[in-house]
Design a protein around this motif. Structure first.
Motif, PDB file in Angstrom:
ATOM      1  N   CYS A  18      32.155  27.540  85.786  1.00 20.42           N
ATOM      2  CA  CYS A  18      33.333  27.041  86.606  1.00 20.42           C
ATOM      3  C   CYS A  18      31.649  28.019  88.263  1.00 20.42           C
ATOM      4  O   CYS A  18      31.814  28.911  88.200  1.00 20.42           O
ATOM      5  CB  CYS A  18      33.990  27.704  87.158  1.00 20.42           C
ATOM      6  SG  CYS A  18      34.743  27.835  88.713  1.00 20.42           S
ATOM      7  N   LEU A  20      33.577  29.560  91.685  1.00 23.39           N
ATOM      8  CA  LEU A  20      34.019  30.103  91.498  1.00 23.39           C
ATOM      9  C   LEU A  20      34.339  31.555  90.405  1.00 23.39           C
ATOM     10  O   LEU A  20      33.738  32.921  90.570  1.00 23.39           O
ATOM     11  CB  LEU A  20      35.036  29.746  91.932  1.00 23.39           C
ATOM     12  CG  LEU A  20      36.367  30.638  92.434  1.00 23.39           C
ATOM     13  CD1 LEU A  20      36.068  31.697  93.403  1.00 23.39           C
ATOM     14  CD2 LEU A  20      37.405  30.590  92.696  1.00 23.39           C
ATOM     15  N   ILE A 110      44.265  27.619  93.673  1.00 22.36           N
ATOM     16  CA  ILE A 110      43.007  27.329  93.484  1.00 22.36           C
ATOM     17  C   ILE A 110      42.294  27.016  92.660  1.00 22.36           C
ATOM     18  O   ILE A 110      41.371  26.240  92.442  1.00 22.36           O
ATOM     19  CB  ILE A 110      42.744  29.280  93.478  1.00 22.36           C
ATOM     20  CG1 ILE A 110      43.437  29.057  95.182  1.00 22.36           C
ATOM     21  CG2 ILE A 110      41.318  29.414  93.859  1.00 22.36           C
ATOM     22  CD1 ILE A 110      43.129  30.966  95.302  1.00 22.36           C
ATOM     23  N   ASN A 113      41.426  23.220  91.604  1.00 25.43           N
ATOM     24  CA  ASN A 113      41.326  23.252  93.224  1.00 25.43           C
ATOM     25  C   ASN A 113      39.768  24.064  92.841  1.00 25.43           C
ATOM     26  O   ASN A 113      38.570  23.285  93.836  1.00 25.43           O
ATOM     27  CB  ASN A 113      41.950  22.398  94.482  1.00 25.43           C
ATOM     28  CG  ASN A 113      42.820  21.932  94.334  1.00 25.43           C
ATOM     29  OD1 ASN A 113      42.973  20.967  94.424  1.00 25.43           O
ATOM     30  ND2 ASN A 113      43.845  22.911  94.162  1.00 25.43           N
ATOM     31  N   ARG A 114      39.376  24.507  91.997  1.00 28.30           N
ATOM     32  CA  ARG A 114      38.637  24.857  91.766  1.00 28.30           C
ATOM     33  C   ARG A 114      37.257  24.117  91.815  1.00 28.30           C
ATOM     34  O   ARG A 114      35.211  25.297  92.842  1.00 28.30           O
ATOM     35  CB  ARG A 114      38.192  26.288  90.990  1.00 28.30           C
ATOM     36  CG  ARG A 114      38.152  25.564  89.505  1.00 28.30           C
ATOM     37  CD  ARG A 114      37.769  27.233  88.536  1.00 28.30           C
ATOM     38  NE  ARG A 114      38.036  26.872  86.905  1.00 28.30           N
ATOM     39  CZ  ARG A 114      39.290  25.508  86.171  1.00 28.30           C
ATOM     40  NH1 ARG A 114      40.102  25.646  87.250  1.00 28.30           N
ATOM     41  NH2 ARG A 114      38.468  25.474  85.152  1.00 28.30           N
ATOM     42  N   TYR A 115      36.918  23.367  91.229  1.00 31.10           N
ATOM     43  CA  TYR A 115      35.404  22.713  91.312  1.00 31.10           C
ATOM     44  C   TYR A 115      35.396  21.780  92.632  1.00 31.10           C
ATOM     45  O   TYR A 115      34.638  21.636  92.664  1.00 31.10           O
ATOM     46  CB  TYR A 115      35.734  21.619  90.105  1.00 31.10           C
ATOM     47  CG  TYR A 115      35.479  22.200  88.348  1.00 31.10           C
ATOM     48  CD1 TYR A 115      35.249  23.156  88.307  1.00 31.10           C
ATOM     49  CD2 TYR A 115      36.321  21.450  87.708  1.00 31.10           C
ATOM     50  CE1 TYR A 115      35.471  23.560  87.116  1.00 31.10           C
ATOM     51  CE2 TYR A 115      36.583  22.003  86.535  1.00 31.10           C
ATOM     52  CZ  TYR A 115      36.081  22.883  86.159  1.00 31.10           C
ATOM     53  OH  TYR A 115      35.901  23.381  84.973  1.00 31.10           O
ATOM     54  N   ARG A 116      36.679  21.614  93.361  1.00 29.98           N
ATOM     55  CA  ARG A 116      36.096  20.830  94.028  1.00 29.98           C
ATOM     56  C   ARG A 116      35.850  21.503  95.418  1.00 29.98           C
ATOM     57  O   ARG A 116      35.491  21.496  96.554  1.00 29.98           O
ATOM     58  CB  ARG A 116      37.961  19.435  94.995  1.00 29.98           C
ATOM     59  CG  ARG A 116      37.624  18.629  95.992  1.00 29.98           C
ATOM     60  CD  ARG A 116      38.887  18.579  96.008  1.00 29.98           C
ATOM     61  NE  ARG A 116      39.872  19.324  95.590  1.00 29.98           N
ATOM     62  CZ  ARG A 116      41.109  19.430  96.382  1.00 29.98           C
ATOM     63  NH1 ARG A 116      41.316  17.971  97.267  1.00 29.98           N
ATOM     64  NH2 ARG A 116      42.064  19.225  95.701  1.00 29.98           N
ATOM     65  N   PHE A 117      36.866  22.662  95.356  1.00 32.22           N
ATOM     66  CA  PHE A 117      36.300  23.942  96.590  1.00 32.22           C
ATOM     67  C   PHE A 117      34.734  24.178  96.368  1.00 32.22           C
ATOM     68  O   PHE A 117      34.363  24.568  97.415  1.00 32.22           O
ATOM     69  CB  PHE A 117      37.205  24.835  96.893  1.00 32.22           C
ATOM     70  CG  PHE A 117      38.611  24.438  96.677  1.00 32.22           C
ATOM     71  CD1 PHE A 117      38.948  23.273  98.067  1.00 32.22           C
ATOM     72  CD2 PHE A 117      39.388  24.885  96.880  1.00 32.22           C
ATOM     73  CE1 PHE A 117      39.597  22.457  98.493  1.00 32.22           C
ATOM     74  CE2 PHE A 117      40.728  24.316  97.342  1.00 32.22           C
ATOM     75  CZ  PHE A 117      41.493  23.471  97.883  1.00 32.22           C
ATOM     76  N   PHE A 118      35.057  24.898  95.043  1.00 33.28           N
ATOM     77  CA  PHE A 118      33.767  25.989  95.531  1.00 33.28           C
ATOM     78  C   PHE A 118      32.303  24.611  93.954  1.00 33.28           C
ATOM     79  O   PHE A 118      31.342  25.792  93.593  1.00 33.28           O
ATOM     80  CB  PHE A 118      34.233  26.720  94.413  1.00 33.28           C
ATOM     81  CG  PHE A 118      34.997  27.468  95.023  1.00 33.28           C
ATOM     82  CD1 PHE A 118      34.225  28.500  96.186  1.00 33.28           C
ATOM     83  CD2 PHE A 118      36.507  27.507  94.819  1.00 33.28           C
ATOM     84  CE1 PHE A 118      35.507  28.715  96.771  1.00 33.28           C
ATOM     85  CE2 PHE A 118      37.102  27.808  95.546  1.00 33.28           C
ATOM     86  CZ  PHE A 118      36.771  28.462  96.632  1.00 33.28           C
TER      87      PHE A 118
END
Length: 137
Positions: A18, A20, A110, A113-118
């Motif tokens: 990840c 993030l 958060i 959705n961390r993979y999608r956002f970051f």
């Protein structure tokens, strides 16, 4: 690696792929006051061992802080990390006044959705030479 005093040091378990989570690890390494934390990815043998030891779900969507024989997840893990950062980062602890279930829900939103956002890496983070003593296998 010599981790002879590992027992009294907090350990941060993180998702090694990840982006993030890796930014968080880099942030701690940069700003931590006394280089106390040790790190292990959830995908590593040590991460899996600790996840099992503390009876945590293999599908947990959180960084985990293991400190003084307890495992802290979600926002509670973040608050544990704040304790080792310089005083000016600790202002974030003001959010502790919010109900714990609200903090956890925000964290999970958060995390979900961390993979999608970051984004996501293809492989786990490899520590730099000067960081290796802080990473557990």
């Amino acid at each position: 690696m010599d981790h002879s005093n590992q027992g009294d040091r907090p350990i941060l378990l993180f998702d090694g792929v990840c982006n993030l989570c890796n930014v968080v690890v880099d942030f701690i390494l940069r700003y931590e006051v006394d280089s106390r934390f040790l790190f292990a990815s959830l995908q590593s043998d040590k991460g899996k061992e600790l996840t099992e030891k503390y009876h945590l779900s293999k599908d947990i969507d959180s960084v985990i802080v293991i400190k003084s024989g307890s495992a802290y997840c979600h926002a509670n893990a973040v608050f544990q990390v704040l304790d080792v950062l310089p005083w000016y980062f600790r202002i974030i602890k003001v959010f502790k006044i919010l109900p714990n279930n609200l903090l956890i829900a925000g964290y999970k939103l958060i995390a979900k959705n961390r993979y999608r956002f970051f984004g996501k890496r293809e492989t786990c983070r490899l520590p730099k030479k000067e960081e290796r003593m802080r990473f557990l296998g």
